[in-house]
Design a protein around this motif. Structure first.
Motif, short mmCIF file in Angstrom:
data_model
loop_
_atom_site.label_atom_id
_atom_site.label_comp_id
_atom_site.label_asym_id
_atom_site.label_seq_id
_atom_site.Cartn_x
_atom_site.Cartn_y
_atom_site.Cartn_z
N GLU A 41 0.81 -1.22 0.00
CA GLU A 41 0.00 0.00 0.00
C GLU A 41 0.85 1.27 0.00
O GLU A 41 0.35 2.34 0.22
N GLU B 3 -5.12 9.06 -6.75
CA GLU B 3 -3.98 8.36 -6.19
C GLU B 3 -2.83 8.34 -7.18
O GLU B 3 -3.02 8.52 -8.39
N GLN B 106 2.17 2.85 -4.65
CA GLN B 106 2.32 1.59 -3.93
C GLN B 106 3.70 0.97 -4.14
O GLN B 106 4.04 0.00 -3.47
#
Lengths: 112, 113
Positions: A41, B3, B106
């Motif tokens: 993550e 994101e 990520q």
């Protein structure tokens, strides 16, 4: 060169208990950042502190920067399983933002 | 929620080969960064990029590394001739003008064999 030391390296805490993670710098900090890292993550921003004596809170997490701007603490109240992960502190090497040096991280495990 | 997206999530390459790591920052962000984390070690700053040029780079970011924003949306890190010690997780991050929070992708795990 500036270093950031985090303590403890790892922490196992009973769910519901409070905990504190520390981050200490060998030099005065221009900006101190707390991030959380979970596998897969990336890094999740928690808080940024700039002024000596500053304190910020978000939900059950409180971060403080001491007056000398060389030490920061991250305090979690009434820990939950969702708090588990690796907590990283980062600091600006210079006044330019985000050319960060990082601590080694504190691995937090929450026991049910 | 916007994101930062990194591709691929895992890349395996042979020593000496060139590799390109790709990142799509958040669209209205103006500052872009690459960091890396060698397994078991601290996160390390590589480079920051603003206004289509490198604004800061670390000692790690030597001539084998380069960054590019080729089309206004992608932000790439190229490693020209990979070495075993380049094996690491590479993180891209972006930040808006005046913002204190950098948003991280990520990561891409690069394995050099």
């Amino acid at each position: 060169s500036q270093e950031l030391e985090q303590s403890p390296q790892s922490l196992i805490v009973q769910e519901g208990k409070n905990l504190t993670i520390n981050c200490t710098s060998s030099k005065t900090l221009y900006g101190l950042y707390w991030y959380k890292q979970k596998y897969g993550e990336g890094l999740i921003f928690l808080m940024m502190l700039q002024k000596g004596g500053e304190e910020k809170s978000h939900e059950k997490i409180t971060a403080k920067l001491d007056e000398k701007k060389q030490q920061s603490s991250l305090h979690i109240t009434a820990s939950q399983p969702s708090h588990a992960g690796i907590y990283l502190c980062g600091a600006d090497r210079f006044k330019s933002n985000y050319q960060l040096i990082w601590g080694a991280g504190t691995k937090l495990i929450i026991k049910p | 929620e916007p994101e930062v997206t990194q591709t691929p999530s895992h890349q395996v390459t042979q020593m000496g080969q060139e590799v390109i790591l790709r990142c799509v920052p958040i669209s209205n962000h103006l500052y872009f960064y690459w960091y890396r984390q060698i397994l078991g070690q601290k996160v390390e700053f590589l480079v920051s990029f603003y206004n289509n040029e490198i604004s800061e780079k670390s000692e790690i970011f030597d001539d084998q590394f380069s960054v590019e924003r080729p089309d206004g949306s992608n932000f790439t890190l190229k490693i020209r001739s990979t070495k075993l010690e380049d094996s690491a997780m590479y993180f891209c991050a972006s930040r808006p003008l005046g913002g204190t929070e950098a948003f991280f992708g990520q990561g891409t795990r690069l394995t050099v064999v």
